[in-house]
Enzyme design. Structure first.
Site, PDB file in Angstrom:
ATOM      1  N   HIS A 507      34.950   7.078  40.462  1.00  0.00           N
ATOM      2  CA  HIS A 507      35.138   7.693  39.150  1.00  0.00           C
ATOM      3  C   HIS A 507      33.956   7.446  38.211  1.00  0.00           C
ATOM      4  CE1 HIS A 507      37.321   9.871  36.254  1.00  0.00           C
ATOM      5  NE2 HIS A 507      38.536   9.526  36.630  1.00  0.00           N
ATOM      6  N   ASP A 511      33.785  12.893  38.083  1.00  0.00           N
ATOM      7  CA  ASP A 511      34.990  13.116  37.280  1.00  0.00           C
ATOM      8  C   ASP A 511      35.995  13.921  38.092  1.00  0.00           C
ATOM      9  OD1 ASP A 511      33.900  11.764  35.133  1.00  0.00           O
ATOM     10  OD2 ASP A 511      32.939  13.567  34.332  1.00  0.00           O
TER      11      ASP A 511
END
Length: 534
Positions: A507, A511
């Site tokens: 992450h 995204d």
């Protein structure tokens, strides 16, 4: 007369700056057992300085014979521990060219150390020696096979000579990088003299290491007299600490700082006791468990066997642990219909069989689709570099291969530019090398994305893979299964084959929307496989 000479003669400031052109002495040393090494004495330096260059006609240099002295060497240790006799005009700022040889009781010889055969290697195992004691060695010949953290790699000889002594025999494990594993001599007659030779342990050399820094403590005692006694217990136990300074790699310092781990509480296992990343990771692993695991006495009615852990499995375990602890994973799963893919594969295999080529597997098509999807969504072809994100222009796909020796991930480089036939051929060759434990570093280094398929070989429907650092994503491929598809009418239905794939993402780099965009592109290539041929 040159322009530079005129400038020097007519400039008042430069005429008075004679000291700026004094030449520092450079010394050359060669270690032998009973021979002499050459150093230039301080009182002979004026004859080498261009003191007559400024303001006078004469500008020649005069070289006088240098004095010699004997250099006793107790072991082939680090040259940083060498201190020449006083009064010879030698200091740490002057350069030295050194060749390692033997102790005073042995003829000239060359120690062979454990090489660093991969970027993450800190120790290795000797799989087997291909040369025996007394054999003649030539440059380029394979000396032994070394089991690294990634594969078994051949160690080649770099110089000509004879193998006089093997320090670590076949099967020796956990040999630190740089530790002596064999002795080579130039003269065949010197081989019997090393029959009972034993390499000195690194501990004595490490305890003597603070000797060159003996003049420094008075300065530290004046500024910090209270803290002087504190390093004493670490000097005898941790070779990574010399005085008040702790030696650690930049990556280990960064990892320790991020996790608030004091370096003084770690014991270095790197070269010369340096703290490396693995030391910090081991400390964090023990900290998460709360306490070291103690040996438990097995039950009387419990039968068990203790299996030896290979170097590859040790490193794999450490890297996967690091990945789960430091990378914020999230997972995206999508079902892809593969009817058109299976139809195209059957047509291509018919052509391959007719031309004598290798059959194309579903995994080969998945690799090609993943590579093209990375080219379309390059954000997923990146790495987290702490201060920045590195986005790669090459699409290199690692393919997970399970073998009896452990898990390997050979790489198909530039997979987006290769045809299906070339990918199929390369994957089969790499898989065979992995099973034979004969992968070279160039066969598994440089990957930017990983594909792990447990569906075809094992029938696993769906699973979540662990990101392989420094990559930012890995694709887990499940098996294909037939499902009923509702039709337009109430009594209409159809059958289709669907394959579940799960994308594990870092992450910090990817995204959620970017990961979904990549899966959308991948699904498009799988369900319309003809587009991969365009």
């Amino acid at each position: 007369m040159s322009c530079a000479t005129q400038l020097l003669r007519h400039s008042r400031k430069l005429r008075s700056a004679q000291n700026l052109l004094e030449v520092e002495s450079v010394c050359s040393a060669r270690y032998f057992s009973k021979d002499a090494s050459t150093f230039i004495r301080r009182d002979e330096m004026p004859s080498l300085r261009p003191s007559r260059l400024l303001g006078k006609k004469e500008s020649s240099f005069r070289l006088i014979p240098a004095r010699t002295f004997k250099v006793p060497v107790n072991s082939a240790s680090n040259i940083a521990h060498f201190r020449p006799p006083t009064g010879l005009g030698f200091n740490s700022a002057r350069a030295a060219s050194v060749r390692h040889f033997s102790s005073s009781d042995l003829p000239p010889h060359q120690p062979l150390g454990m090489p660093s055969l991969s970027p993450t290697m800190t120790e290795g195992n000797i799989a087997r020696w291909l040369k025996k004691e007394g054999d003649k060695l030539s440059p380029g010949e394979v000396l032994c096979e070394v089991e690294t953290d990634k594969a078994t790699v051949e160690m080649e000889c770099m110089e000509e000579g004879y193998l006089a002594k093997i320090i670590h025999s076949d099967g020796s494990k956990e040999i630190k990088v740089g530790e002596i594993i064999a002795i080579m001599v130039e003269d065949e007659a010197d081989i019997p003299k090393f029959k009972d030779y034993q390499a000195s342990s690194p501990a004595p050399a490490e305890t003597k290491a603070p000797a060159p820094s003996e003049p420094a403590p008075p300065k530290k005692e004046e500024s910090e007299p209270v803290k002087a006694p504190e390093p004493k217990p670490f000097k005898s136990e941790d070779a990574s600490q010399k005085g008040d300074r702790i030696f650690a790699s930049p990556l280990a310092r960064k990892l320790a700082e991020d996790n608030k781990v004091p370096l003084s509480s770690l014991k270095g296992t790197g070269l010369d006791g340096r703290i490396v990343k693995a030391d910090v990771e081991d400390y964090l692993a023990l900290a998460t468990k709360g306490a070291p695991v103690k040996d438990m006495a097995p039950s009387a009615d419990l039968n068990y066997a203790d299996l030896t852990v290979s170097q590859i499995r040790k490193i794999t375990a450490a890297r996967l642990l690091q990945s789960k602890q430091t990378i914020p994973h999230y997972y995206l799963t999508v079902d892809t219909r593969v009817d058109n893919l299976m139809k195209l594969r059957a047509e291509l295999n018919a052509l391959q069989e007719a031309s004598g080529g290798k059959r194309i597997s579903v995994n080969d098509l998945v690799i090609k689709a993943a590579a093209l999807a990375l080219r379309k969504v390059p954000q997923c072809n990146s790495s987290w570099m702490n201060d920045f994100i590195r986005q790669y222009h090459n699409v290199n796909i690692n393919v997970a291969v399970q073998t009896d020796h452990g898990l390997f991930v050979p790489v198909v480089k530039d997979a987006d530019k290769k045809g299906l036939s070339a990918i199929a051929e390369e994957v089969k060759v790499l898989a065979q090398k992995a099973k034979e434990n004969s992968l070279k570093p160039q066969d598994y280094e440089g990957g930017t994305f990983t594909v792990s398929n447990l569906g075809g070989p094992f029938g696993i429907k769906q699973f979540c893979a662990i990101v392989n650092p420094p990559q930012c994503a890995i694709l887990a491929v499940g098996s294909a299964e037939k499902r009923v598809i509702p039709g337009k009418g109430p009594d209409q239905f159809d059958f289709g084959s669907f394959m579940s794939v799960t994308l594990s993402c870092d992450h910090r780099v990817i995204d959620g929307a970017i990961g979904a965009e990549w899966l959308k592109a991948f699904k498009g290539y799988i369900e319309s496989p003809q587009s991969m041929l365009l």
